[in-house]
Design an enzyme around this catalytic site. Structure first.
Site, PDB file in Angstrom:
ATOM      1  CB  CYS A   1      29.008   2.701  -2.506  1.00 18.40           C
ATOM      2  SG  CYS A   1      27.483   3.941  -2.243  1.00 18.40           S
ATOM      3  CB  CYS A  24      29.251   6.460  -2.705  1.00 13.59           C
ATOM      4  SG  CYS A  24      28.453   5.735  -0.994  1.00 13.59           S
TER       5      CYS A  24
END
Length: 472
Positions: free
Chosen positions: A42, A39
């Site tokens: 993230c 991600c």
């Protein structure tokens, strides 16, 4: 400005099994960061949150969960986007956001709300609050189940069954099933309300509790097995904890349910036995009777081991004859007791249904055998049938049936054009290529006999005047 904290004190890479300790039982607020290695956002948000945790000096801790490795947590929190950040205070989810914060002010407001220094802006709605409560309960179950190993489950189950079995053997427990059911209710209340302290306490002096559990050692042992401890007149579990690990309680509750189903009959028998003993003791106490051992001993009738008690009945009669014979007496002795002269009868049959014995008088060898040899000891019911079997002369029956059929069935046939009902009990068959119907009509030959009889009577009447004229 607080002193920066050590990384290992405030930042944790956790597993599902560690959620109970690191998040739910945390002494400080928690940012629960659900992320994935692939991600992009993230990778940007993670370091920023770590920097905040270190600079806060331990005011909150950051717990990171890899969603790919810890799917039970992602499923419990119903994660639909990454990153997902949850604010947890006192073991409860209070707010959350997904993706990157839109601004620094938004993040600051979120943290102030997490610390309880200011309300969240915008305010958490009632619907959101209910949803967070639901997610919290799911997270508690997921983390509790993961932190309670299979070996620990098996060990707790074995100990619970042993303690519950002791309840049945303990005569001081008046209602075993009632006590087990009450304990299960206490466990269920804690499981459904893991944050509420009042459900973790059991007042042993409560009237309902005292009547079924009280201070009975067997009942208290069951509670101690799942983590309860005695404090004065109370039993307490999870003392001092904000949230309790419900996994052992769930296992114990399920164990009690299965144990009750499996041992219900045995518990009912034990309860009846204890009730009878209590009633008997109370009855003696009320009457004030002291029963002397010499007087209470009933005289025991001495039974001859060689005697055979028989109940005899002649087939077709209701009268029952009670008699006692010796084991070595022959079977003919039974007939003598009933006054049956079996030598003069065509046939006598002796039957004992319980022993599956059928002996006819024509079997001389069986008639001479003793009662013991026939297996009639120590007691038996015997039915004696005197005379031949009530069979009917089969040939006579057949002859009468054949004669009756001949009288009732005629050989007349009639032919008619048309269609006849099939419900008139006549036998029909199409003839003439389907143009007509021939059927047999049941006509008794008695009609011919009657006609012949009438013809004879007419001839007699016709001859009578002639005879009288001749006499004149």
């Amino acid at each position: 400005m607080p002193k920066p904290a050590k990384r290992e004190d405030v930042i944790f890479e956790a597993t599902t099994a560690q959620i109970q300790e690191l998040v739910l039982e945390s002494p400080v607020p928690v940012l629960l960061d659900i992320y994935a290695d692939w991600c992009g956002p993230c990778k940007v948000l993670g370091p920023a949150l770590e920097d905040m945790a270190i600079k806060s000096g331990g005011m909150f801790r950051l717990v990171k969960i890899n969603s790919d490795n810890e799917k039970p947590v992602s499923q419990a929190l119903e994660v639909t986007a990454l990153p997902s950040v949850y604010g947890v205070r006192d073991g409860k989810i209070v707010h959350m956001f997904q993706g990157m914060p839109k601004s620094e002010d938004m993040m600051r407001n979120f943290m102030m709300g997490l610390f309880g220094a200011a309300p969240f802006s915008p305010l958490v709605t009632t619907e959101e609050s209910e949803k967070y409560e639901e997610l919290t309960n799911k997270l508690i179950k997921a983390s509790g189940s993961a932190s309670f190993s299979f070996a620990a489950r098996e060990k707790l189950t074995d100990r619970m069954i042993m303690k519950l079995d002791n309840l049945v053997q303990d005569n001081t427990v008046p209602d075993v099933e009632g006590a087990a059911t009450l304990i299960r209710t206490f466990l269920s209340n804690v499981v459904n309300n893991p944050y509420d302290q009042k459900y973790r306490k059991i007042n042993l002096e409560n009237k309902a509790v005292a009547s079924k559990i009280g201070v009975n050692s067997s009942c208290l042992a069951v509670l101690k097995t799942v983590g309860y401890s005695k404090s004065g007149s109370e039993m307490i579990v999870g003392k001092g904890k904000k949230v309790i690990n419900v996994a052992p309680l769930v296992v114990a509750k399920d164990c009690i349910d299965k144990w009750i189903q499996r041992n219900r009959n045995e518990m009912a028998t034990a309860a009846r036995k204890r009730k009878d003993e209590i009633d008997h003791a109370r009855l003696i106490e009320e009457k004030g009777d002291v029963v002397d051992d010499d007087e209470s001993d009933e005289e025991i009738e001495e039974v001859d081991p060689l005697s055979c008690r028989l109940k005899l009945r002649i087939d077709g009669k209701n009268e029952m004859h009670d008699t006692i014979l010796h084991r070595d007496d022959p079977l003919t002795k039974v007939l003598d007791e009933l006054g049956v002269r079996w030598e003069e009868e065509d046939e006598v049959q002796i039957t004992c249904a319980a022993r599956r014995m059928v002996v006819k008088s024509s079997d001389g060898e069986a008639m001479k055998k003793s009662l013991g040899e026939h297996g009639l000891m120590p007691a038996a019911n015997i039915v004696v049938k005197v005379g031949g079997s009530s069979t009917t002369n089969t040939s006579n029956m057949k002859e009468r049936a054949a004669g009756k059929k001949i009288r009732k069935t005629g050989s007349h046939t009639m032919q008619s054009i048309g269609v006849y009902s099939k419900n008139d009990n006549n036998k029909m068959e199409l003839i003439d290529g389907g143009g007509g119907t021939m059927y047999e009509q049941d006509i008794s030959d008695d009609e011919d006999e009657v006609e012949d009889k009438k013809g004879d009577e007419n001839e007699t009447e016709a001859e009578s005047p002639k005879d009288s004229s001749e006499q004149e």
